[in-house]
Write a protein that holds these residues in place. Structure first.
Motif, mmCIF file in Angstrom:
data_model
loop_
_atom_site.group_PDB
_atom_site.id
_atom_site.type_symbol
_atom_site.label_atom_id
_atom_site.label_comp_id
_atom_site.label_asym_id
_atom_site.label_seq_id
_atom_site.Cartn_x
_atom_site.Cartn_y
_atom_site.Cartn_z
ATOM 1 N N ARG A 23 0.856 -1.185 0.000
ATOM 2 C CA ARG A 23 0.000 0.000 0.000
ATOM 3 C C ARG A 23 0.888 1.229 0.000
ATOM 4 N N LEU A 24 0.783 1.996 -1.045
ATOM 5 C CA LEU A 24 1.528 3.241 -1.143
ATOM 6 C C LEU A 24 0.683 4.386 -0.602
ATOM 7 N N SER A 25 1.361 5.335 -0.010
ATOM 8 C CA SER A 25 0.709 6.540 0.484
ATOM 9 C C SER A 25 1.463 7.748 -0.036
ATOM 10 N N CYS A 26 0.741 8.815 -0.191
ATOM 11 C CA CYS A 26 1.360 10.073 -0.611
ATOM 12 C C CYS A 26 0.681 11.190 0.154
ATOM 13 N N ALA A 27 1.454 11.844 0.998
ATOM 14 C CA ALA A 27 0.929 12.921 1.823
ATOM 15 C C ALA A 27 1.360 14.263 1.263
ATOM 16 N N ALA A 28 0.417 15.144 1.123
ATOM 17 C CA ALA A 28 0.695 16.483 0.614
ATOM 18 C C ALA A 28 0.762 17.465 1.769
ATOM 19 N N SER A 29 1.665 18.393 1.670
ATOM 20 C CA SER A 29 1.791 19.415 2.701
ATOM 21 C C SER A 29 2.056 20.762 2.040
ATOM 22 N N GLY A 30 1.786 21.804 2.752
ATOM 23 C CA GLY A 30 2.018 23.139 2.215
ATOM 24 C C GLY A 30 0.761 23.814 1.705
ATOM 25 N N ARG A 31 -0.197 23.007 1.315
ATOM 26 C CA ARG A 31 -1.495 23.537 0.909
ATOM 27 C C ARG A 31 -2.467 22.367 0.871
ATOM 28 N N THR A 32 -3.735 22.658 0.776
ATOM 29 C CA THR A 32 -4.725 21.599 0.666
ATOM 30 C C THR A 32 -4.992 21.276 -0.797
ATOM 31 N N PHE A 33 -5.134 19.985 -1.090
ATOM 32 C CA PHE A 33 -5.407 19.550 -2.452
ATOM 33 C C PHE A 33 -6.790 18.914 -2.560
ATOM 34 N N SER A 34 -7.672 19.275 -1.667
ATOM 35 C CA SER A 34 -8.981 18.622 -1.654
ATOM 36 C C SER A 34 -9.775 18.892 -2.931
ATOM 37 N N GLY A 35 -9.488 19.959 -3.640
ATOM 38 C CA GLY A 35 -10.221 20.265 -4.863
ATOM 39 C C GLY A 35 -9.520 19.793 -6.124
ATOM 40 N N TYR A 36 -8.476 19.003 -5.990
ATOM 41 C CA TYR A 36 -7.649 18.619 -7.115
ATOM 42 C C TYR A 36 -7.666 17.115 -7.356
ATOM 43 N N VAL A 37 -7.293 16.768 -8.563
ATOM 44 C CA VAL A 37 -7.111 15.367 -8.930
ATOM 45 C C VAL A 37 -5.774 14.891 -8.361
ATOM 46 N N MET A 38 -5.766 13.681 -7.863
ATOM 47 C CA MET A 38 -4.526 13.088 -7.383
ATOM 48 C C MET A 38 -4.319 11.775 -8.116
ATOM 49 N N GLY A 39 -3.072 11.468 -8.364
ATOM 50 C CA GLY A 39 -2.829 10.264 -9.152
ATOM 51 C C GLY A 39 -1.491 9.621 -8.872
ATOM 52 N N TRP A 40 -1.332 8.456 -9.480
ATOM 53 C CA TRP A 40 -0.084 7.708 -9.390
ATOM 54 C C TRP A 40 0.408 7.398 -10.804
ATOM 55 N N PHE A 41 1.695 7.558 -10.973
ATOM 56 C CA PHE A 41 2.378 7.207 -12.209
ATOM 57 C C PHE A 41 3.581 6.369 -11.820
ATOM 58 N N ARG A 42 4.157 5.681 -12.775
ATOM 59 C CA ARG A 42 5.322 4.861 -12.446
ATOM 60 C C ARG A 42 6.321 4.879 -13.583
ATOM 61 N N GLN A 43 7.558 4.613 -13.224
ATOM 62 C CA GLN A 43 8.621 4.538 -14.224
ATOM 63 C C GLN A 43 9.471 3.320 -13.934
ATOM 64 N N ALA A 44 9.414 2.382 -14.848
ATOM 65 C CA ALA A 44 10.223 1.175 -14.731
ATOM 66 C C ALA A 44 11.615 1.446 -15.289
ATOM 67 N N PRO A 45 12.591 0.672 -14.881
ATOM 68 C CA PRO A 45 13.965 0.878 -15.376
ATOM 69 C C PRO A 45 14.014 0.840 -16.897
ATOM 70 N N GLY A 46 14.591 1.878 -17.479
ATOM 71 C CA GLY A 46 14.746 1.931 -18.918
ATOM 72 C C GLY A 46 13.500 2.271 -19.697
ATOM 73 N N LYS A 47 12.440 2.647 -18.992
ATOM 74 C CA LYS A 47 11.181 2.962 -19.674
ATOM 75 C C LYS A 47 10.709 4.368 -19.340
ATOM 76 N N GLU A 48 9.755 4.835 -20.129
ATOM 77 C CA GLU A 48 9.153 6.134 -19.879
ATOM 78 C C GLU A 48 8.205 6.032 -18.672
ATOM 79 N N ARG A 49 8.000 7.165 -18.029
ATOM 80 C CA ARG A 49 7.025 7.191 -16.950
ATOM 81 C C ARG A 49 5.627 7.028 -17.549
ATOM 82 N N GLU A 50 4.781 6.251 -16.856
ATOM 83 C CA GLU A 50 3.456 5.954 -17.388
ATOM 84 C C GLU A 50 2.387 6.121 -16.319
ATOM 85 N N PHE A 51 1.180 6.317 -16.801
ATOM 86 C CA PHE A 51 0.015 6.487 -15.945
ATOM 87 C C PHE A 51 -0.349 5.178 -15.269
ATOM 88 N N VAL A 52 -0.762 5.247 -13.999
ATOM 89 C CA VAL A 52 -1.226 4.070 -13.277
ATOM 90 C C VAL A 52 -2.689 4.240 -12.862
#
Length: 121
Positions: A18-47
């Protein structure tokens, strides 16, 4: 503004993380949040992405049925539950925040530092 992702690690195929991502500095309640990944030797991609209220989500085909994205606006945190992990899921996973519900990574304005997931066979 800072996004801090954590929860990565080394697991065997079939296990969960289970991955977590905590935001600080401002609230992101009105925004889209997402996960992307980059495998070795590959472009970053949407998850996966989730709308500001959690009512909409979208997944890459290769994670459908295995990964679940969720968020807790009170904690300014987005999660990625990853089940039935496969060796091909090995990558650095990045969380991101943006204003538009889109899988296009270039529309995301804020990025975390990434957390590494390694799945052994």
């Amino acid at each position: 503004v800072q996004l801090q992702a954590f929860g990565g690690g080394l697991v065997q195929a079939g296990e969960s993380l289970r991955l977590s991502c905590a935001a600080s500095g401002r609230t992101f309640s009105g925004y889209v949040m997402g996960w992307f990944r980059q495998a070795p030797g590959k472009e970053r991609e949407f998850v996966a992405i989730i709308s500001w209220n959690g009512h909409r989500s979208r997944y890459a085909d290769f994670v459908k049925g295995r990964f679940t994205i969720s968020r807790d606006n009170a904690k300014n945190t987005v999660y990625l539950q990853m089940n039935s992990l496969k060796p091909e899921d090995t990558a650095v996973y990045y969380c991101a925040v943006g204003a538009t519900f889109t899988t296009t990574q270039y529309n995301y304005d804020y990025w975390g530092q990434g957390t590494e997931v390694t799945v052994s066979s």
